[in-house]
Design a protein around this motif. Structure first.
Motif: not given
Length: 250
Positions: A104-112, A52-58, A73-84
């Motif tokens: 807001s980021d702390l709350a949201y990614f913690s919720a994920v 489901r991920l958008r790139s080979a790098a991710l 950190a950039t890849d962690l955020r992208a993976l978290a946004e994808a639901g990991d």
């Protein structure tokens, strides 16, 4: 009724810290029990496949993450946004370590993370949520918090249940307390039987400034007054005296 609400606010603000980002809030006057805080509910399955991920790098970053190798950190955020969920948990740690994270980021990614079963991130999620402004927090993120907190609360997690009480109400993050949510809280209160939830729910009802709610709040406070928990008992007694002074029974 406006005088009553003001009196309750002033009383509570005098019993605990009541400022978050410069605005008054109703504090959590009685800390929730630590028993049951590890109760976990998997709300979402999380990211099950790298396809489901958008790139080979991710996709490679996800492979590295689950192999225990370093991930940016950039890849962690992208993976978290994808639901990991694991990436979300690791990204929360990065945000906390920075010392300048957006609540807001702390709350949201913690919720994920919590939503995928990583309940040990729930405390971070709730603490960050207390710093959010209901007027500016995106509704999509609020919906995420609700979808994660409620199942945990109804399963008996005391931290999640206290958060449901704290964030329901006029001007609060989740908005006015609904009758359905009130009933579910009451069901949990009967199961726990320590008066703490009755006290918290009574405060939420008093905020609604409705005569019928004040009647039920008085009943809840009378139940809380019978608690063996000294802080619950004392707070309930003080609130009952304040209510009676403004709206005498009978």
């Amino acid at each position: 009724m406006g005088i009553l609400r003001l009196g309750i606010l002033l009383f509570l603000c005098g019993t605990a810290a009541a400022l978050a980002q410069g605005r008054a809030v109703i504090p959590n006057v009685i800390a929730p029990s630590t028993e049951g805080v590890q109760i976990s509910v998997k709300v979402t399955p999380g990211l099950r496949s790298s396809k489901r991920l958008r790139s080979a790098a991710l996709r490679q970053a996800r492979t590295d993450l689950h192999a225990g190798d370093p991930v940016t950190a950039t890849d962690l955020r992208a993976l978290a946004e994808a639901g990991d969920g694991l990436a979300a948990q690791r990204y929360v740690r990065v945000l906390e370590a920075s010392g300048t994270a957006d609540p807001s980021d702390l709350a949201y990614f913690s919720a994920v993370a919590v939503g995928t079963g990583r309940v040990w991130t729930l405390d971070t999620m709730v603490r960050a949520m207390h710093q959010l402004d209901p007027a500016t927090e995106p509704q999509t993120r609020i919906n995420k918090y609700i979808s994660v907190l409620y199942p945990h609360a109804w399963a008996g997690n005391p931290l999640a249940l206290q958060a449901v009480i704290d964030f329901n109400g006029a001007g609060r993050l989740f908005g006015p307390l609904s009758d359905r949510t009130r009933q579910r809280i009451l069901d949990q209160a009967r199961a726990q039987d320590d008066g703490r939830l009755e006290l918290g729910l009574a405060v939420a009802l008093l905020e609604r400034a409705n005569p019928d709610d004040t009647i039920q709040a008085r009943e809840l406070l009378q139940r809380a007054e019978a608690s063996e928990h000294l802080a619950v008992k004392t707070t309930a007694q003080n609130l009952l005296r304040r209510i009676t002074a403004v709206t005498p029974e009978g």
